[in-house]
Design a protein around this motif. Structure first.
Motif, PDB file in Angstrom:
ATOM      1  N   ARG A   1       0.882  -1.121  -0.019  1.00 40.42           N
ATOM      2  CA  ARG A   1       0.101  -0.057   0.246  1.00 40.42           C
ATOM      3  C   ARG A   1       0.777   1.154  -0.065  1.00 40.42           C
ATOM      4  O   ARG A   1       2.052   0.958   0.641  1.00 40.42           O
ATOM      5  CB  ARG A   1      -0.869  -0.099   1.350  1.00 40.42           C
ATOM      6  CG  ARG A   1      -1.930  -0.916   1.223  1.00 40.42           C
ATOM      7  CD  ARG A   1      -2.811  -0.754   2.626  1.00 40.42           C
ATOM      8  NE  ARG A   1      -3.896  -1.743   2.623  1.00 40.42           N
ATOM      9  CZ  ARG A   1      -4.934  -1.692   2.149  1.00 40.42           C
ATOM     10  NH1 ARG A   1      -5.506  -0.703   1.542  1.00 40.42           N
ATOM     11  NH2 ARG A   1      -5.890  -2.664   2.381  1.00 40.42           N
TER      12      ARG A   1
ATOM     13  N   GLU B   1       1.164   4.415   2.006  1.00 44.65           N
ATOM     14  CA  GLU B   1       0.683   5.289   3.141  1.00 44.65           C
ATOM     15  C   GLU B   1       0.660   6.829   3.139  1.00 44.65           C
ATOM     16  O   GLU B   1       1.958   7.218   2.533  1.00 44.65           O
ATOM     17  CB  GLU B   1       1.474   4.674   4.181  1.00 44.65           C
ATOM     18  CG  GLU B   1       1.398   3.233   4.568  1.00 44.65           C
ATOM     19  CD  GLU B   1       0.117   2.671   5.008  1.00 44.65           C
ATOM     20  OE1 GLU B   1      -0.531   3.658   5.847  1.00 44.65           O
ATOM     21  OE2 GLU B   1      -0.246   1.532   5.089  1.00 44.65           O
TER      22      GLU B   1
ATOM     23  N   ARG C   1      -3.834   4.022   1.737  1.00 42.30           N
ATOM     24  CA  ARG C   1      -4.252   3.963   3.027  1.00 42.30           C
ATOM     25  C   ARG C   1      -3.713   5.245   3.616  1.00 42.30           C
ATOM     26  O   ARG C   1      -2.569   5.844   3.737  1.00 42.30           O
ATOM     27  CB  ARG C   1      -3.793   2.949   3.950  1.00 42.30           C
ATOM     28  CG  ARG C   1      -4.489   2.922   5.336  1.00 42.30           C
ATOM     29  CD  ARG C   1      -4.219   1.561   5.822  1.00 42.30           C
ATOM     30  NE  ARG C   1      -4.815   1.318   7.010  1.00 42.30           N
ATOM     31  CZ  ARG C   1      -4.324   1.128   8.321  1.00 42.30           C
ATOM     32  NH1 ARG C   1      -2.992   0.700   8.363  1.00 42.30           N
ATOM     33  NH2 ARG C   1      -5.123   0.910   9.333  1.00 42.30           N
TER      34      ARG C   1
ATOM     35  N   ASP D   1      -3.575   8.321   7.170  1.00 37.17           N
ATOM     36  CA  ASP D   1      -3.950   8.133   8.540  1.00 37.17           C
ATOM     37  C   ASP D   1      -5.161   8.642   9.151  1.00 37.17           C
ATOM     38  O   ASP D   1      -5.929   8.193  10.121  1.00 37.17           O
ATOM     39  CB  ASP D   1      -2.981   9.211   9.302  1.00 37.17           C
ATOM     40  CG  ASP D   1      -2.799  10.473   8.811  1.00 37.17           C
ATOM     41  OD1 ASP D   1      -3.529  10.819   7.711  1.00 37.17           O
ATOM     42  OD2 ASP D   1      -1.880  11.285   9.187  1.00 37.17           O
TER      43      ASP D   1
ATOM     44  N   ARG E   1      -7.073   5.303   9.326  1.00 36.67           N
ATOM     45  CA  ARG E   1      -6.653   4.662  10.444  1.00 36.67           C
ATOM     46  C   ARG E   1      -7.214   5.327  11.790  1.00 36.67           C
ATOM     47  O   ARG E   1      -7.841   4.457  12.614  1.00 36.67           O
ATOM     48  CB  ARG E   1      -5.178   4.817  10.788  1.00 36.67           C
ATOM     49  CG  ARG E   1      -4.459   3.865   9.672  1.00 36.67           C
ATOM     50  CD  ARG E   1      -2.684   4.135   9.878  1.00 36.67           C
ATOM     51  NE  ARG E   1      -2.419   3.850  11.040  1.00 36.67           N
ATOM     52  CZ  ARG E   1      -1.492   4.387  11.907  1.00 36.67           C
ATOM     53  NH1 ARG E   1      -0.667   5.537  11.160  1.00 36.67           N
ATOM     54  NH2 ARG E   1      -1.004   3.968  13.144  1.00 36.67           N
TER      55      ARG E   1
END
Length: 194
Positions: free
Chosen positions: A12, A14, A105, A107, A110
């Motif tokens: 991924r 990030e 992805r 933060d 997340r």
């Protein structure tokens, strides 16, 4: 022929949006373009999550350049370079531009997962949640973009407040840490229920 899309669930890109923008893949940072406007276009495509008409992007990001479509093409080429092995995630035709996010992805993803799952707090994510979102993304004289950015920051601050208020309740924290996270959540507008 474009490179094949990444397929591994661990493969991924990030993206850090809390604090200063950063992109990482396979443990290494990817270089960002020098142009703040190019970085802003990337974040706009990432957070809106839907195709944008080229004309609309020109209206939002280019106040009065000589050739806004050429400026947009230049920015899109820089975004492709920035994405490295994920360059094919940026899709553009003559009319529209979009960013496929299945291998990206952030933060913020997340944060949402932590709020949905309610599991143990990740110390790195908690420290990131203390950072203001979308730092260094202000662009002068672009009113439509400024309004969009303000709305995005407000929504991210709401998520940060909810997350930090939850983390502040963790019994394993020191009283100082608990107070620090609770104070930031309150600053962001979180008001605990009586």
């Amino acid at each position: 022929m474009p490179a094949p899309a990444a397929t591994s669930s661990n493969d991924r890109l990030e993206v850090r949006l809390l604090g200063e923008l950063a992109l990482a893949h396979d443990g290494g940072a990817l270089p960002l373009p020098a142009s703040r406007k190019t970085r802003a276009i990337f974040v706009y495509l990432l957070l809106t999550g839907k195709p944008a008409r080229r004309e609309r992007l020109c209206e939002i990001f280019f106040d009065i350049p000589d050739d806004p479509r050429a400026a947009l093409r230049w920015s899109l080429s820089k975004i492709r370079t920035m994405l490295g092995p994920f360059a094919d995630a940026l899709e553009a035709d003559r009319a529209r531009v979009s960013l496929r996010t299945e291998h990206i992805r952030t933060d913020l993803d997340r944060l949402r997962e932590a709020l949905d799952g309610g599991g143990e707090a990740d110390p790195a994510l908690t420290e990131a949640a203390m950072e203001p979102p979308l730092a260094d993304f202000d662009l002068s004289s672009l009113d439509t973009y400024a309004a969009w950015l303000a709305a995005e920051r407000a929504e991210i601050d709401r998520l940060r407040a909810l997350y930090l208020a939850r983390v502040a309740q963790a019994p394993a924290l020191t009283p100082e840490s608990r107070q620090r996270y609770a104070a930031e959540a309150e600053t962001l507008g979180f008001c605990p229920l009586p």
